[in-house]
Design a protein around this motif. Structure first.
Motif, PDB file in Angstrom:
ATOM      1  N   ALA A 253       0.867  -1.186   0.000  1.00 14.23           N
ATOM      2  CA  ALA A 253       0.000   0.000   0.000  1.00 14.23           C
ATOM      3  C   ALA A 253       0.903   1.235   0.000  1.00 14.23           C
ATOM      4  O   ALA A 253       1.793   1.357   0.842  1.00 14.23           O
ATOM      5  N   MET A 254       0.670   2.123  -0.959  1.00 15.17           N
ATOM      6  CA  MET A 254       1.506   3.317  -1.092  1.00 15.17           C
ATOM      7  C   MET A 254       0.630   4.557  -1.257  1.00 15.17           C
ATOM      8  O   MET A 254      -0.480   4.465  -1.767  1.00 15.17           O
ATOM      9  N   ARG A 255       1.176   5.700  -0.831  1.00 22.66           N
ATOM     10  CA  ARG A 255       0.464   6.977  -0.923  1.00 22.66           C
ATOM     11  C   ARG A 255       1.351   8.000  -1.604  1.00 22.66           C
ATOM     12  O   ARG A 255       2.578   7.908  -1.555  1.00 22.66           O
ATOM     13  N   MET A 256       0.708   8.989  -2.243  1.00 25.10           N
ATOM     14  CA  MET A 256       1.471  10.084  -2.847  1.00 25.10           C
ATOM     15  C   MET A 256       1.910  11.041  -1.746  1.00 25.10           C
ATOM     16  O   MET A 256       1.100  11.466  -0.922  1.00 25.10           O
ATOM     17  N   GLU A 257       3.209  11.382  -1.752  1.00 26.08           N
ATOM     18  CA  GLU A 257       3.750  12.339  -0.773  1.00 26.08           C
ATOM     19  C   GLU A 257       3.224  13.743  -1.039  1.00 26.08           C
ATOM     20  O   GLU A 257       3.031  14.132  -2.194  1.00 26.08           O
ATOM     21  N   VAL A 258       3.048  14.498   0.021  1.00 30.29           N
ATOM     22  CA  VAL A 258       2.739  15.916  -0.098  1.00 30.29           C
ATOM     23  C   VAL A 258       3.999  16.613  -0.604  1.00 30.29           C
ATOM     24  O   VAL A 258       5.088  16.415  -0.053  1.00 30.29           O
ATOM     25  N   VAL A 259       3.854  17.408  -1.651  1.00 32.10           N
ATOM     26  CA  VAL A 259       5.005  18.091  -2.247  1.00 32.10           C
ATOM     27  C   VAL A 259       5.676  18.987  -1.209  1.00 32.10           C
ATOM     28  O   VAL A 259       5.023  19.808  -0.555  1.00 32.10           O
ATOM     29  N   GLY A 260       6.974  18.785  -1.017  1.00 28.48           N
ATOM     30  CA  GLY A 260       7.754  19.579  -0.080  1.00 28.48           C
ATOM     31  C   GLY A 260       7.590  19.189   1.373  1.00 28.48           C
ATOM     32  O   GLY A 260       8.276  19.720   2.243  1.00 28.48           O
ATOM     33  N   GLU A 261       6.695  18.258   1.652  1.00 28.46           N
ATOM     34  CA  GLU A 261       6.440  17.805   3.030  1.00 28.46           C
ATOM     35  C   GLU A 261       6.234  16.288   3.041  1.00 28.46           C
ATOM     36  O   GLU A 261       5.148  15.807   3.365  1.00 28.46           O
ATOM     37  N   PRO A 262       7.250  15.507   2.706  1.00 28.83           N
ATOM     38  CA  PRO A 262       7.060  14.064   2.566  1.00 28.83           C
ATOM     39  C   PRO A 262       6.583  13.355   3.833  1.00 28.83           C
ATOM     40  O   PRO A 262       5.975  12.295   3.746  1.00 28.83           O
TER      41      PRO A 262
ATOM     42  N   GLU B 161       7.145   9.999  -3.942  1.00 32.61           N
ATOM     43  CA  GLU B 161       7.192  11.373  -4.425  1.00 32.61           C
ATOM     44  C   GLU B 161       6.228  11.515  -5.614  1.00 32.61           C
ATOM     45  O   GLU B 161       6.022  10.570  -6.373  1.00 32.61           O
ATOM     46  N   ARG B 162       5.654  12.704  -5.769  1.00 27.51           N
ATOM     47  CA  ARG B 162       4.583  12.943  -6.746  1.00 27.51           C
ATOM     48  C   ARG B 162       4.936  12.461  -8.160  1.00 27.51           C
ATOM     49  O   ARG B 162       4.159  11.716  -8.771  1.00 27.51           O
ATOM     50  N   HIS B 163       6.045  12.863  -8.711  1.00 30.63           N
ATOM     51  CA  HIS B 163       6.366  12.476 -10.091  1.00 30.63           C
ATOM     52  C   HIS B 163       6.696  10.991 -10.199  1.00 30.63           C
ATOM     53  O   HIS B 163       6.368  10.356 -11.207  1.00 30.63           O
ATOM     54  N   ALA B 164       7.302  10.429  -9.172  1.00 29.25           N
ATOM     55  CA  ALA B 164       7.537   8.987  -9.148  1.00 29.25           C
ATOM     56  C   ALA B 164       6.205   8.239  -9.064  1.00 29.25           C
ATOM     57  O   ALA B 164       6.053   7.154  -9.641  1.00 29.25           O
TER      58      ALA B 164
END
Length: 158
Positions: A76-85, A113-116
């Motif tokens: 299970a994975m989530r998208m990180e908040v940009v600049g606040e991982p 990370e968002r782009h990943a």
């Protein structure tokens, strides 16, 4: 209507989830995610929709029929908040509660990370768009197996 199936799961979503094999990934995304363009690059090649649902509700429905992989470290994975991982927004905390309930154990989200995340989503089996209006309601889940009662137990994650 079918018995014992979450009524949110439509025929297209059920078919995709059933067609997935062990190790295949499904993306559940919010309304801001570039779902259509990303979905065109997936194995399925088209976008699936659960428009009336927020992310947590969609996660509950999908995980009611989809086992998570026990052979990987992060099913299970989530998208990180940009600049606040390290920040975990409410939308992700709600989804985390649904994951833990569905699995009957704690399965913490790994962060991407968002782009990943976008790159990984393009390689997924399918993308399911929700009506989630809050940002960062984007997740990747790896499908596991359902073993017959006389099968050997799955190994622990690597």
């Amino acid at each position: 209507m079918l018995k014992n199936l979450d009524p949110l799961l439509n025929a297209d979503v059920l078919h995709a989830l059933s067609s997935m094999g062990h190790g295949d990934e499904v993306v559940i995304c919010d309304a801001n995610f570039p779902a259509d363009s990303v979905a065109r690059a997936t194995v399925l090649g088209k976008l699936l929709r659960l428009d009336g649902a927020d992310s947590a509700r969609a996660v509950r429905a999908v995980l009611s029929v989809l086992p998570l992989d026990t052979y990987v470290d992060a099913p299970a994975m989530r998208m990180e908040v940009v600049g606040e991982p390290g920040t975990i927004p409410i939308v992700q905390r709600e989804a985390q509660a649904e994951v833990n309930t569905a699995e009957g154990r704690d399965v913490p989200f790994a962060s991407i990370e968002r782009h990943a995340f976008y790159a990984r989503a393009r390689k997924a089996y399918c993308v399911i768009a929700t009506g989630e209006l809050r940002g960062y309601g984007c997740f990747v889940f790896t499908k596991g197996v359902i073993l017959a009662p006389d099968s050997p137990a799955p190994a622990s994650p690597r």
